[in-house]
Design a protein around this motif. Structure first.
Motif, short mmCIF file in Angstrom:
data_model
loop_
_atom_site.label_atom_id
_atom_site.label_comp_id
_atom_site.label_asym_id
_atom_site.label_seq_id
_atom_site.Cartn_x
_atom_site.Cartn_y
_atom_site.Cartn_z
N PHE A 1 -0.17 1.71 7.51
CA PHE A 1 -0.49 2.38 8.64
C PHE A 1 -1.70 3.17 8.12
CE2 PHE A 1 -0.32 6.57 10.55
CZ PHE A 1 -0.76 6.15 11.76
N LEU A 2 -1.31 3.93 6.84
CA LEU A 2 -2.15 4.80 6.31
C LEU A 2 -3.60 4.04 6.13
CD1 LEU A 2 -3.05 7.56 5.27
CD2 LEU A 2 -2.39 6.76 3.21
N LEU A 3 -3.55 2.85 5.73
CA LEU A 3 -4.87 1.96 5.50
C LEU A 3 -5.66 1.90 6.78
CD1 LEU A 3 -6.40 0.39 3.18
CD2 LEU A 3 -5.11 -1.61 4.02
N LEU A 4 -4.73 1.33 8.00
CA LEU A 4 -5.41 1.10 9.04
C LEU A 4 -5.68 2.37 9.52
CD1 LEU A 4 -2.62 -1.23 10.67
CD2 LEU A 4 -5.09 -1.85 9.75
N HIS B 1 0.80 -1.34 -0.06
CA HIS B 1 -0.05 0.23 0.05
C HIS B 1 0.80 1.35 0.00
CE1 HIS B 1 -3.32 -2.44 0.84
NE2 HIS B 1 -2.88 -3.05 1.92
N ASN B 2 1.95 1.38 -0.42
CA ASN B 2 3.03 2.24 -0.16
C ASN B 2 2.74 3.32 -1.31
OD1 ASN B 2 4.32 1.44 2.05
ND2 ASN B 2 5.97 0.46 0.88
N MET B 3 2.28 2.73 -2.87
CA MET B 3 1.77 3.79 -3.73
C MET B 3 0.49 4.44 -3.35
SD MET B 3 4.07 4.18 -5.98
CE MET B 3 3.06 5.07 -7.11
N TYR B 4 -0.31 3.75 -2.54
CA TYR B 4 -1.42 4.38 -2.16
C TYR B 4 -1.37 5.41 -1.13
CZ TYR B 4 -6.06 4.10 0.19
OH TYR B 4 -7.34 4.45 0.73
N ALA B 5 -0.22 5.14 -0.36
CA ALA B 5 -0.13 6.57 0.52
C ALA B 5 0.42 7.51 0.03
CB ALA B 5 0.78 5.68 1.73
N ALA B 6 1.54 7.14 -0.87
CA ALA B 6 2.20 8.16 -1.86
C ALA B 6 1.16 8.96 -2.67
CB ALA B 6 3.03 7.61 -2.85
N GLY B 7 0.22 8.49 -3.07
CA GLY B 7 -0.86 9.44 -3.83
C GLY B 7 -1.51 10.38 -2.70
#
Length: 394
Positions: free
Chosen positions: A335-338, A181-187
């Motif tokens: 962490f951002l997803l949680l 999910h790192n690209m998700y957080a980067a966005g």
């Protein structure tokens, strides 16, 4: 009444966006941009086009040689001007209005005002600009939080069996997609930074639009309100003059060029000055909270201990000791997803999910940890005794 209908439509739009049960995919500072600020700009745009509130936006008076509708249209589509050297002089004795008085063409400086034609378009364009980062993030996010939290989102808790099954599926999804999910957080962080650049850029954009008079506009208005009434010049009148001059040239009966000076009342500026003083304070406030939110996100990325503290604050229905291990095994994207899931769930449900996820990660680490060999022969790093050469007798 048409104006109030449009305003009601904007208010209804904001109300719907706040009340509809949708997944929360951002923070409060982010929502201030696309929900509140965009609505403010669109509302101001509607007010600027509401002729029923102020009458005609411009009315010019002349010696009667030019029809009123002609001079009004001409001065509106070209520009009007004021005289900086006549600002601050006593009204009624030296000038007829601040910035309006006698002048000699080509000798005295003139300040032209043509911005009022573009104010509604600029306000609408800026409202769109404040919505763009949300649009980018919404398309980047692709409804992930809404889909994976479906059925367990919100404050209400359904039947226990059904809820447990959905929680189990959610935990399995998080476990299977760990570290993806790192690209998700980067966005998300990119759009947060874009929000900050957007609000700062809009402040300078308005300053450029108003001829460099916006940056200190709020400060000057506050200073003006604290000054002696007899010795003060209203900065709102200087930037948004209510009475201006306009020059119209035409041919006379003999073919000579005649010059006609007109005084023009800009009724629209009574709204513009209030709109932009409100926008000055609102954009400064928005820039501060957006900067704080961006700094908070940077700290979260850099310091895992902060992520641990945040999860502990939300992890109230499970053992806090599991949070440290959970943070060690997850990355920023996880962490951002949680964190976003926690904003959409009942605190007890979110605690159970974190507890179950922590147990699943610990179980996985325990089952995949290499065990100590019971004999030397069982270890691949130690060769069997038979493989050593036998000692020769002396």
């Amino acid at each position: 009444m048409a104006v109030f209908g449009l305003v009601s439509a904007v208010a209804g739009f904001v109300k719907v966006r706040f009340l509809v049960d949708k997944a929360v995919i951002d923070n409060m500072a982010f929502r201030f941009h696309y929900r509140v600020t965009s609505a403010i700009f669109f509302l101001c745009c509607i007010l600027c086009t509401a002729n029923s509130l102020i009458g005609d936006p411009i009315n010019c008076i002349n010696d009667g040689a030019i029809p009123a509708h002609v001079i009004n249209t001409f001065c509106w589509i070209t520009s009007t001007f004021t005289l900086p050297h006549q600002q601050g002089k006593p009204v009624g004795t030296h000038v007829v209005h601040p910035g309006v008085g006698a002048y000699v063409e080509h000798e005295h400086e003139t300040r032209y005002h043509a911005y009022y034609q573009w104010v509604p378009f600029m306000l609408f364009f800026q409202g769109v600009l404040f919505y763009v980062p949300h649009w980018i993030w919404k398309n980047w996010e692709e409804g992930k939080i809404r889909m994976i939290s479906d059925g367990i989102r919100g404050a209400m808790i359904g039947p226990k069996e059904d809820r447990k099954e959905k929680q189990k599926r959610l935990v399995q999804y998080i476990f299977d997609t760990m570290h993806l999910h790192n690209m998700y957080a980067a966005g998300y962080f990119f759009c947060e930074a874009l929000n900050f650049v957007n609000v700062i850029g809009n402040i300078y954009f308005i300053d450029l639009f108003l001829g460099g008079a916006f940056l200190r506009y709020g400060v000057e208005v506050v200073q003006f309100s604290n000054m002696n009434q007899e010795n003060r010049t209203d900065p709102m009148v200087a930037i948004f003059p209510r009475l201006t001059k306009c020059t119209f040239h035409k041919f006379g009966a003999s073919g000579t060029i005649q010059k006609h000076d007109s005084l023009c009342v800009l009724a629209l500026n009574i709204l513009n000055e209030k709109i932009y003083i409100f926008l000055w304070f609102w954009l400064i406030f928005l820039a501060v909270i957006t900067g704080v939110a961006l700094l908070y996100s940077i700290i979260i990325v850099v310091l895992p201990s902060i992520r641990e503290t945040i999860l502990k604050r939300r992890f109230r229905f499970g053992p806090p000791s599991g949070v440290s291990g959970l943070v060690e095994k997850t990355q920023v994207g996880d962490f951002l997803l949680l964190h976003l899931l926690g904003q959409n769930m009942n605190m007890m449900v979110f605690g159970e999910i974190l507890d179950e996820l922590s147990c699943k990660l610990n179980e996985y680490m325990h089952n995949n940890m290499p065990t100590a060999p019971s004999t030397m022969e069982m270890s691949p790093i130690y060769p069997s005794k038979d493989k050593f050469p036998k000692e020769t007798e002396a």
